[in-house]
Design a protein around this motif. Structure first.
Motif, PDB file in Angstrom:
ATOM      1  N   ASP A 158       0.825  -1.208   0.000  1.00 60.32           N
ATOM      2  CA  ASP A 158       0.000   0.000   0.000  1.00 60.32           C
ATOM      3  C   ASP A 158       0.859   1.258   0.000  1.00 60.32           C
ATOM      4  OD1 ASP A 158      -2.262  -1.563   0.005  1.00 60.32           O
ATOM      5  OD2 ASP A 158      -2.634  -1.380   2.164  1.00 60.32           O
ATOM      6  N   PHE A 159       2.008   1.181   0.666  1.00 57.87           N
ATOM      7  CA  PHE A 159       2.938   2.313   0.669  1.00 57.87           C
ATOM      8  C   PHE A 159       3.514   2.534  -0.729  1.00 57.87           C
ATOM      9  CE2 PHE A 159       7.240   4.096   1.615  1.00 57.87           C
ATOM     10  CZ  PHE A 159       6.827   5.293   2.177  1.00 57.87           C
ATOM     11  N   LYS A 160       3.877   1.437  -1.383  1.00 60.62           N
ATOM     12  CA  LYS A 160       4.412   1.541  -2.751  1.00 60.62           C
ATOM     13  C   LYS A 160       3.383   2.115  -3.716  1.00 60.62           C
ATOM     14  CE  LYS A 160       7.812  -2.221  -2.596  1.00 60.62           C
ATOM     15  NZ  LYS A 160       8.192  -3.535  -3.164  1.00 60.62           N
ATOM     16  N   SER A 161       2.130   1.716  -3.552  1.00 63.44           N
ATOM     17  CA  SER A 161       1.084   2.159  -4.473  1.00 63.44           C
ATOM     18  C   SER A 161       0.679   3.611  -4.230  1.00 63.44           C
ATOM     19  CB  SER A 161      -0.151   1.257  -4.339  1.00 63.44           C
ATOM     20  OG  SER A 161      -0.779   1.443  -3.072  1.00 63.44           O
ATOM     21  N   GLY A 162       1.084   4.178  -3.091  1.00 65.21           N
ATOM     22  CA  GLY A 162       0.733   5.553  -2.778  1.00 65.21           C
ATOM     23  C   GLY A 162      -0.497   5.689  -1.908  1.00 65.21           C
ATOM     24  N   ASP A 163      -1.134   4.566  -1.536  1.00 64.67           N
ATOM     25  CA  ASP A 163      -2.313   4.619  -0.670  1.00 64.67           C
ATOM     26  C   ASP A 163      -1.952   4.981   0.764  1.00 64.67           C
ATOM     27  OD1 ASP A 163      -3.936   3.912  -2.787  1.00 64.67           O
ATOM     28  OD2 ASP A 163      -3.812   1.765  -2.369  1.00 64.67           O
TER      29      ASP A 163
END
Length: 457
Positions: free
Chosen positions: A292-297
């Motif tokens: 989720d951190f990688k996806s920007g969420d």
């Protein structure tokens, strides 16, 4: 090699790899890739020294995929060892991306999950294993991994492996794989322990060092704040998250306790999603938080050093060291989470009175003095509680005494008082009383003699 930056075509990689490189958006090889890939393709043992974020994963993955080429047989041809499951998963991601146009079977092994699924993947046939040391040995002992066909072994983040005490496990693995093989060892720093490992592990290696050991990337702007206590750290963190243009940040703490406290403070006070990861979090929770951190969420990720390696997120704008790491090389790895792939990043470190000692050693390691900023005026700076001041003083005493055994410490009484010897004290008292009694007796005798003389007269 000419001064002109070569393209990946110059390495004479096959068409499948070149297409995957283009699809991944790689335009030109990084310095570590320029130097390491030709040597690895030529079959040399390679010792690569480069900080995180310089593309060293692809520097060994590409020649490995070129060497293995296609799926064959049931047993692994290559083994890549990583110190943490997060890094193992990151390597797997790069390997799968680069092997997209091949039929190579890549299996990633790590703890925290039951081994059943991993065993099934191995039994279906595998060409390349990416693994942590513990899980690899566990499955080998169960008779699930056959090592006789391994022709290439790669150690990534060797310095972290030394810090985490994995040398005995590495030696055990070296005993069960073929002696005749190609070896590659990559590390962000080159300590004495890494040098010793390299001498045991590599045969006549070609050393590749794109920057001096423990150099931080030029794309990272580093600053520090001298902070009197933990309450001020919390207040400063909250203020900076309002002021700074923070798109995506990682806040590193030294302990799980601090990570949870920082998370509890931030989750209801800042904009955007906040997550926390540390060793007590379940594997699935950690994986989901990182994804989720990688996806920007997720905007803010609070983490212990479990996440300082293996997190390859291109657009991390800030790394905030809430606590100074006690393993000094970890500072390089922590701030290496920002400023990746030639993007600019910022690293901010909070330094309390006891941590100033450690941060000075870090500055010596990275060969630069990190600029100091003043705490903003609007940040509340409460008085340091007595117990916290005492804790800092004791820690500094311990550190100073470690460096100088003759150092007496802030709590040492310069006029050192000896512990009273009760037996000697008692003897003195008795002697004193005895002298008094003897003197009184003498006085009585003198008076008696004088009285007798007077009576005779």
């Amino acid at each position: 090699m000419s001064n002109e930056t070569p393209s990946f075509d110059a390495f004479k990689l096959n068409r499948q790899l070149l297409e995957a490189i283009t699809a991944a958006g790689y335009k030109a090889p990084t310095p570590i890739q320029q130097k390491a890939i030709p040597l690895a393709l030529a079959g040399h043992d390679v010792l690569g020294i480069a900080q995180t974020g310089t593309g060293k994963t692809a520097a060994y993955i590409l020649p490995l995929l070129m060497k293995v080429k296609y799926a064959q047989g049931m047993h692994p041809k290559a083994l890549i060892l990583a110190p943490t499951r997060e890094l193992a998963m990151q390597i797997e991601e790069v390997a799968i991306q680069m092997a997209e146009n091949t039929d190579l079977r890549i299996v990633c092994l790590y703890g925290g999950l039951g081994p059943k699924t991993q065993i099934e993947l191995i039994e279906a046939g595998v060409d390349i294993i990416i693994s942590t040391t513990g899980r690899f040995l566990d499955l080998y002992k169960k008779g699930k991994i056959f090592t006789k066909e391994i022709k290439t072994m790669i150690l990534d983040e060797a310095d972290k492996m030394m810090d985490m005490g994995f040398m005995p496990q590495i030696r055990n693995i070296l005993e069960i794989i073929p002696v005749k093989r190609q070896n590659l060892l990559f590390s962000a720093t080159f300590s004495d322990r890494v040098e010793k490992l390299a001498s045991e592990f590599l045969e006549f290696p070609e050393r590749v060092e794109v920057t001096p050991s423990a150099t931080t990337a030029e794309t990272i702007a580093q600053v520090k704040y001298l902070v009197p206590n933990i309450r001020t750290k919390i207040n400063l963190l909250g203020e900076l998250l309002k002021q700074e243009e923070i798109a995506r940040a990682i806040v590193f703490t030294r302990s799980r306790k601090n990570a949870e406290e920082v998370y509890a403070y931030l989750k209801n006070r800042v904009e955007g999603e906040v997550r926390v990861i540390h060793a007590n979090k379940g594997q699935n929770t950690r994986i989901n938080s990182i994804d989720d951190f990688k996806s920007g969420d997720v905007r803010l990720l609070v983490a212990t050093d479990v996440a300082s390696r293996g997190l390859d997120v291109t657009l991390v704008s800030h790394v905030i060291n809430f606590d100074v790491p006690l393993i000094y090389e970890d500072y390089v790895h922590r701030i290496g989470r920002t400023g990746r792939a030639e993007h600019e990043g910022k690293a901010i470190t909070f330094v309390n009175p006891a941590e100033a000692y450690h941060f000075q050693r870090i500055e010596e390691l990275i060969r630069m003095e990190v600029p100091e900023l003043e705490i903003p005026a609007q940040v509340d700076v409460p008085e340091t509680p007595f117990a916290e001041r005492q804790a800092y003083a004791r820690e500094l005493d311990h550190l100073m005494q470690r460096d100088n055994p003759d150092y007496k410490g802030a709590f040492h009484d310069k006029k050192e008082r000896k512990k009273p010897n009760l037996f000697k004290e008692k003897a003195k008292e008795e002697k004193k009383r005895g002298n008094k009694n003897s003197k009184a007796k003498t006085n009585r005798n003198q008076l008696k003699t004088k009285h007798q003389k007077n009576k005779g007269k």
